[in-house]
Scaffold this active site. Structure first.
Site, PDB file in Angstrom:
ATOM      1  N   GLU A   6       0.807  -1.224   0.000  1.00 55.11           N
ATOM      2  CA  GLU A   6       0.000   0.000   0.000  1.00 55.11           C
ATOM      3  C   GLU A   6       0.838   1.271   0.000  1.00 55.11           C
ATOM      4  O   GLU A   6       0.488   2.252  -0.662  1.00 55.11           O
ATOM      5  CB  GLU A   6      -0.950   0.001   1.198  1.00 55.11           C
ATOM      6  CG  GLU A   6      -2.117  -0.977   1.088  1.00 55.11           C
ATOM      7  CD  GLU A   6      -1.731  -2.430   1.348  1.00 55.11           C
ATOM      8  OE1 GLU A   6      -0.572  -2.675   1.725  1.00 55.11           O
ATOM      9  OE2 GLU A   6      -2.588  -3.321   1.163  1.00 55.11           O
ATOM     10  N   GLN A  58      -7.915  -2.378  -0.621  1.00 54.38           N
ATOM     11  CA  GLN A  58      -8.799  -3.553  -0.658  1.00 54.38           C
ATOM     12  C   GLN A  58      -9.816  -3.469   0.481  1.00 54.38           C
ATOM     13  O   GLN A  58     -10.991  -3.739   0.285  1.00 54.38           O
ATOM     14  CB  GLN A  58      -7.967  -4.817  -0.583  1.00 54.38           C
ATOM     15  CG  GLN A  58      -8.722  -6.031  -1.052  1.00 54.38           C
ATOM     16  CD  GLN A  58      -7.775  -7.126  -1.475  1.00 54.38           C
ATOM     17  OE1 GLN A  58      -7.040  -7.662  -0.646  1.00 54.38           O
ATOM     18  NE2 GLN A  58      -7.778  -7.456  -2.757  1.00 54.38           N
ATOM     19  N   PHE A  59      -9.346  -3.057   1.633  1.00 51.49           N
ATOM     20  CA  PHE A  59     -10.213  -2.713   2.770  1.00 51.49           C
ATOM     21  C   PHE A  59      -9.640  -1.443   3.388  1.00 51.49           C
ATOM     22  O   PHE A  59      -8.419  -1.296   3.448  1.00 51.49           O
ATOM     23  CB  PHE A  59     -10.237  -3.832   3.818  1.00 51.49           C
ATOM     24  CG  PHE A  59     -11.017  -5.048   3.381  1.00 51.49           C
ATOM     25  CD1 PHE A  59     -12.346  -5.228   3.773  1.00 51.49           C
ATOM     26  CD2 PHE A  59     -10.429  -5.995   2.557  1.00 51.49           C
ATOM     27  CE1 PHE A  59     -13.066  -6.339   3.352  1.00 51.49           C
ATOM     28  CE2 PHE A  59     -11.144  -7.112   2.133  1.00 51.49           C
ATOM     29  CZ  PHE A  59     -12.469  -7.287   2.525  1.00 51.49           C
ATOM     30  N   ALA A  60     -10.520  -0.559   3.857  1.00 49.39           N
ATOM     31  CA  ALA A  60     -10.054   0.702   4.447  1.00 49.39           C
ATOM     32  C   ALA A  60      -9.063   0.449   5.579  1.00 49.39           C
ATOM     33  O   ALA A  60      -8.153   1.246   5.813  1.00 49.39           O
ATOM     34  CB  ALA A  60     -11.239   1.503   4.975  1.00 49.39           C
ATOM     35  N   ASP A  61      -9.233  -0.683   6.265  1.00 50.36           N
ATOM     36  CA  ASP A  61      -8.330  -1.052   7.370  1.00 50.36           C
ATOM     37  C   ASP A  61      -6.869  -1.058   6.914  1.00 50.36           C
ATOM     38  O   ASP A  61      -5.968  -0.794   7.694  1.00 50.36           O
ATOM     39  CB  ASP A  61      -8.676  -2.462   7.884  1.00 50.36           C
ATOM     40  CG  ASP A  61     -10.151  -2.602   8.186  1.00 50.36           C
ATOM     41  OD1 ASP A  61     -10.523  -2.689   9.358  1.00 50.36           O
ATOM     42  OD2 ASP A  61     -10.958  -2.607   7.226  1.00 50.36           O
ATOM     43  N   PHE A  62      -6.646  -1.417   5.646  1.00 52.89           N
ATOM     44  CA  PHE A  62      -5.274  -1.577   5.169  1.00 52.89           C
ATOM     45  C   PHE A  62      -4.618  -0.239   4.833  1.00 52.89           C
ATOM     46  O   PHE A  62      -3.441  -0.190   4.448  1.00 52.89           O
ATOM     47  CB  PHE A  62      -5.214  -2.529   3.967  1.00 52.89           C
ATOM     48  CG  PHE A  62      -5.825  -3.883   4.253  1.00 52.89           C
ATOM     49  CD1 PHE A  62      -5.863  -4.376   5.557  1.00 52.89           C
ATOM     50  CD2 PHE A  62      -6.368  -4.655   3.243  1.00 52.89           C
ATOM     51  CE1 PHE A  62      -6.429  -5.611   5.843  1.00 52.89           C
ATOM     52  CE2 PHE A  62      -6.938  -5.890   3.517  1.00 52.89           C
ATOM     53  CZ  PHE A  62      -6.977  -6.370   4.815  1.00 52.89           C
ATOM     54  N   HIS A  84     -11.232  -5.986   9.284  1.00 50.73           N
ATOM     55  CA  HIS A  84     -11.967  -5.808   8.024  1.00 50.73           C
ATOM     56  C   HIS A  84     -13.266  -5.064   8.272  1.00 50.73           C
ATOM     57  O   HIS A  84     -14.230  -5.212   7.517  1.00 50.73           O
ATOM     58  CB  HIS A  84     -12.288  -7.166   7.377  1.00 50.73           C
ATOM     59  CG  HIS A  84     -11.093  -7.861   6.822  1.00 50.73           C
ATOM     60  ND1 HIS A  84     -10.198  -8.544   7.613  1.00 50.73           N
ATOM     61  CD2 HIS A  84     -10.635  -7.980   5.553  1.00 50.73           C
ATOM     62  CE1 HIS A  84      -9.245  -9.069   6.848  1.00 50.73           C
ATOM     63  NE2 HIS A  84      -9.493  -8.738   5.590  1.00 50.73           N
TER      64      HIS A  84
END
Ligand SMILES: Cc1ncc(C[n+]2csc(CCOP(=O)(O)OP(=O)(O)O)c2C)c(N)n1
Ligand SMILES: [Mg+2]
Length: 658
Positions: free
Chosen positions: A397, A419-423, A464
C-alpha cells in the site's frame, strides 16, 4: 584514484569539475553562516558531490530527479538561481516553499526536481509513479531517485523496487552508501555484503560504482540512461562513498573512527579530480583561481539578494488557502434514464464513466484487474480500458500511494482501491505526510482518490470492519467523502476524481449490496461540502453519515411522534457545518451519530462546534452516539453490541423527552 575518460571531451571534463566545485563552495559558505547563526540546520554532502553531479549531468533536463538531504549538487546542476536556494533555506519568499518547509524539503516542476519528505522512503515509490506515467505515454525517459543506505531498511525501499521490477519501470535507484545513517554504521543497518546484491531478489539489474570518482559516476550513469531510454527497466546503483561530516552539523562525528575519516579524506572527489585535470593539462591553476572567484562572486551576490529579502508576511487566510489546490467545481446535471441500482453499482458506474472522461486516469489496487476487485467494482474494466490503466498491484500500500502521487506529479490522475479501508494503515505515511502536505509545502497537488471500502455489521472482525475516517479528517490537506446512498456515491465519486486534491472516498461495505436507489445512467457530479437534509422535522436534529443515516431513518420509523431533521453530511472534509447550525437553531436539540467509536471522532468536533456557535439555541446537551470503545468484534452478538444502533435509539428517546 584512476580516471578513465573514454570518449568524454574537454568541455565535459570541465563541466563535471565546475559542477562539483559549486556545491562544495556553497557548503563551505553555509558552514560559516551556520556558525554565525544565520541559517538553521545543515546536512552536509561534502565528499559526496560526484554522485549528485554525475547523475544529474547524465540526465536530460526534462527527466525528473528525486534527491535527498545531501544532494545540493542536484539542485545546482539543474541551474537553480542561487538566491532562490538561499531564500529557501532562510524561509524567504523567493524560496520554493514560502517559508513553509525547510532545507531540501521541496520540489519544483520548473526544474523537474521532486524533493524528499523527512520520512525518506516514500519518494522511491513516487519515482515509480513518475516513471509509470512516462512509460504509459511512451516517452523515452529515465527517472532517477536517491536514497541513503540507512533508508534502504525502510519497507518503502523494498516496495518501490519490487513494483518497479514487476512493472518494468525506467527508474534508476541510486543508493548513496556513505557508511552511516545518523550514528548507525552499515553493519548495524543491513547484513549483506553489498546493497547492490539486493537487486537480484527483485529480479533487477544492479551496479556498484565508486561514488567518489566523478568520471566513473557520470560515464556509467550516462551509459545506463541511454540504454534505459531505449529499453525501459529499473536498475539499482550502489554508490560507495563516505559521509565526511556529521549527520547534520550540530551532531558531530565523534562516533566515526579517525582511521576511516583519514582513509576517505584521501578519496575526496574534488581534490583528486582537480589534481587529475591539472596533471592532464585540461585546466591550469590560474583558471581554477578564476573559476573559484566567479563562484565566490555568484554566491556572495546571491546571498545578498536573499538576506535583503524581507521575512514572509504572515497572513492567516492565505495560509489556510494554500492547504488545498483551488478546485473549480464543474456542475454536471444528472441526465439519462434513471435506474434503481445498488450502491456498489453506482460506484462502479461513476468510476467507469470517469475512466471514459479522462484518458490519463489510472486505477491501481490489489486484484482489481481481471478479477474485478474483491467487491467486483472494477469487473469488466480491463476489457474496456486495458490492463495498463486498470493495474493490479503487489501487496504494498505505501508504495502504491506514493506511486499515485508520482502519477499526479507527472500530470496524470490516479484512483487507488484500498482492498479494505483497514489496510490504509500500511499506506498511512504517504497519505498523511506526502499527499496531504504537498500543496501547502511547495504548491504541488496530489490528484489522487483513495477508495476505502469500510465499515462493520458484516461479521468481519477487527481488521476488516473499521471505519477510520477520523484518522484522515484530522489531517489538513485531505478531503474526506462518505456517501450513504447510490445517487450520492456516483456523483461524489465523479467530483472526487475531478478534484485535483487528495480525496479519501469511504464506501460502506454493509451498504454496497443492501442499499438501492434511483441513479441517472449518465455522468453527473455533486458538489463537496453540501450536506443533505434527508428528512425534516422540528423536534430534534440527527446529524450523521454513512451507515448511520440508514440506522437513524430506520429507528425514526418506529417513533412517528419524533419529528426529526436527519442530516446526511455526505462529505466530512469539507464539512457543511452551516446546515447543522441552521437545523439546531430550529430544533434546539442535537444527536450526532457515527459508526466509529466516539472519542476523538467527527461527532466530537461537530458537538464542540455547535456548543461554541449555537449555545443560546440549545434546549438540551448535545449528544454523541457511536460504537463501544473497543476494537470491532467478530461474532454477531458482540458486533451488534459494539455498533451504536441500540444506543442511538435510547439516546433519541431520552433527548426527545428532555
Ligand atoms: C521514517 C524516519 N525515521 C527516522 C528518521 C530520522 N533520520 C533522518 S535521516 C536519518 C539517517 C538516514 O541515513 P541514510 O539513509 O544512510 O542517509 P544519509 O543521512 O547517510 O545520507 C535518520 C535516522 C526520519 N527522518 N524518518
Ligand atoms: Mg548513510
Amino acid at each position: 584514484m584512476r580516471y578513465h575518460i573514454g570518449s568524454l571531451d574537454q568541455q565535459k571534463l570541465l563541466d563535471l569539475y565546475k559542477g562539483m566545485l559549486k556545491p562544495r563552495m556553497i557548503e563551505e559558505k553555509m558552514l560559516i553562516l551556520l556558525r554565525q547563526g544565520k541559517i538553521s540546520k545543515w546536512f552536509s554532502g561534502i565528499g559526496q558531490e560526484a554522485i549528485s553531479v554525475g547523475v544529474t549531468q547524465a540526465l536530460n533536463s526534462e527527466e525528473y530527479i528525486l534527491p535527498m538531504h545531501r544532494n545540493l549538487g542536484v539542485f545546482t546542476s539543474r541551474n537553480i538561481p542561487l538566491h532562490r536556494l538561499f531564500g529557501q533555506w532562510q524561509g524567504k519568499k523567493s524560496g520554493f516553499t514560502q517559508g513553509r518547509d525547510r532545507s531540501f524539503h521541496f520540489g519544483t516542476q520548473e526544474y523537474k526536481i521532486v524533493g524528499m519528505i523527512s520520512h525518506l522512503g516514500p519518494q522511491l515509490g513516487v519515482a515509480d509513479g513518475i516513471a509509470l506515467a512516462d512509460m504509459l505515454r511512451r516517452k523515452k525517459r529515465v527517472t532517477a531517485v536517491f536514497t541513503g543506505e540507512g533508508a534502504t531498511s525502510e519497507g518503502d525501499f523494498h516496495e518501490a523496487l519490487n513494483i518497479a521490477s514487476v512493472w518494468n519501470l525506467p527508474v534508476i535507484f541510486c543508493i548513496e552508501n556513505n557508511g552511516y545513517g545518523l550514528s548507525t554504521p552499515t553493519n548495524e543497518q543491513y547484513n549483506c555484503e553489498h546493497l547492490a546484491d539486493k537487486a537480484k531478489g527483485y529480479g533487477m539489474e544492479s551496479r556498484i560504482i565508486d561514488g567518489n570518482n566523478i568520471i566513473e559516476v557520470y560515464s556509467k550513469v550516462d551509459e545506463l540512461c541511454k540504454a534505459i531510454r531505449k529499453r525501459p527497466r529499473p536498475v539499482l546503483l550502489e554508490f560507495k562513498t563516505f559521509r565526511m561530516r556529521g549527520h547534520e552539523e550540530a551532531s558531530g562525528t565523534k562516533y566515526v573512527p579517525e582511521k576511516l575519516m583519514k582513509k576517505w579524506e584521501k578519496k575526496d572527489p574534488i581534490a583528486n579530480y582537480e589534481a587529475f585535470l591539472l596533471q592532464e593539462g585540461t585546466i591550469t591553476e590560474e583558471e581554477i583561481g578564476r573559476l573559484k572567484d566567479e563562484i565566490t562572486e555568484e554566491i556572495n551576490s546571491n546571498l545578498k539578494l536573499a538576506f535583503d529579502e524581507p521575512t514572509i508576511d504572515v497572513i492567516e487566510t492565505k495560509e489556510l488557502k494554500e492547504v488545498y489546490q483551488e478546485f473549480n467545481y464543474e456542475h454536471v446535471e444528472p441526465k439519462g434514464d434513471v435506474k434503481n441500482i445498488r450502491l456498489v453499482d453506482a460506484i462502479s458506474q461513476g468510476l467507469e464513466q470517469s475512466m471514459e472522461r479522462y484518458n490519463e486516469l489510472i486505477i491501481m489496487g490489489q486484484d482489481i484487474a481481471d478479477y474485478g476487485g474483491v467487491f467486483k467494482i472494477t469487473e469488466g474494466f480491463t476489457s474496456k480500458f486495458g490492463k495498463s490503466r486498470v493495474r493490479n498491484t503487489p501487496i504494498c500500500e505505501s508504495a502504491v500511494v506514493s506511486a499515485a502521487m508520482g502519477l499526479s506529479i507527472n500530470g496524470m490522475k490516479a484512483v487507488m482501491e484500498m482492498q479494505f479501508a483497514d489496510f490504509a494503515t500500511s499506506g498511512f505515511n504517504p497519505i498523511v505526510n506526502y499527499l496531504a502536505k504537498v500543496h501547502y509545502r511547495w504548491g504541488e497537488n496530489a490528484d489522487v482518490v483513495i477508495r476505502m471500502p469500510c465499515g462493520g455489521g458484516v461479521g468481519a472482525g477487527p481488521f476488516h470492519s473499521q471505519t477510520n475516517e477520523a484518522w484522515f479528517t484530522k489531517t489538513p490537506g485531505l478531503k474526506v467523502v462518505y456517501p450513504a446512498f447510490p445517487y450520492d456515491a456516483k456523483g461524489l465519486l465523479n467530483t472526487a476524481i475531478n478534484d485535483p486534491n487528495p480525496v479519501l472516498f469511504f464506501e460502506h461495505k454493509g451498504l454496497y449490496r443492501s442499499v438501492y436507489g434511483d441513479v441517472p445512467s449518465d455522468y453527473y457530479t455533486i458538489p463537496f461540502g453540501k450536506a443533505n437534509l434527508v428528512k425534516t422535522g422540528d423536534s430534534l436534529s440527527v446529524v450523521t453519515y454513512g451507515a448511520g443515516v440508514h440506522w437513524a431513518l430506520e429507528i425514526l420509523e418506529k417513533y412517528p411522534e419524533i419529528n426529526a431533521d436527519v442530516i446526511d453530511l455526505r462529505t466530512l472534509q469539507p464539512l457543511d457545518i452551516g446546515t447543522v447550525y441552521t437545523s439546531v437553531k430550529k430544533t434546539g436539540k442535537l444527536i450526532v451519530l457515527q459508526e466509529d467509536t466516539v472519542f476523538g471522532g467527527v461527532a466530537s468536533d461537530i458537538s464542540a462546534m455547535v456548543m461554541e456557535n449555537c449555545f443560546e439555541f440549545l434546549d438540551a446537551p448535545v449528544k454523541r452516539v457511536g460504537s463501544l470503545e473497543t476494537p470491532v468484534p467478530f461474532s454477531k452478538g458482540l458486533e451488534q453490541n459494539y455498533l451504536p444502533k441500540g444506543r442511538f435509539e435510547k439516546t433519541l428517546v431520552e433527548l426527545f423527552e428532555y
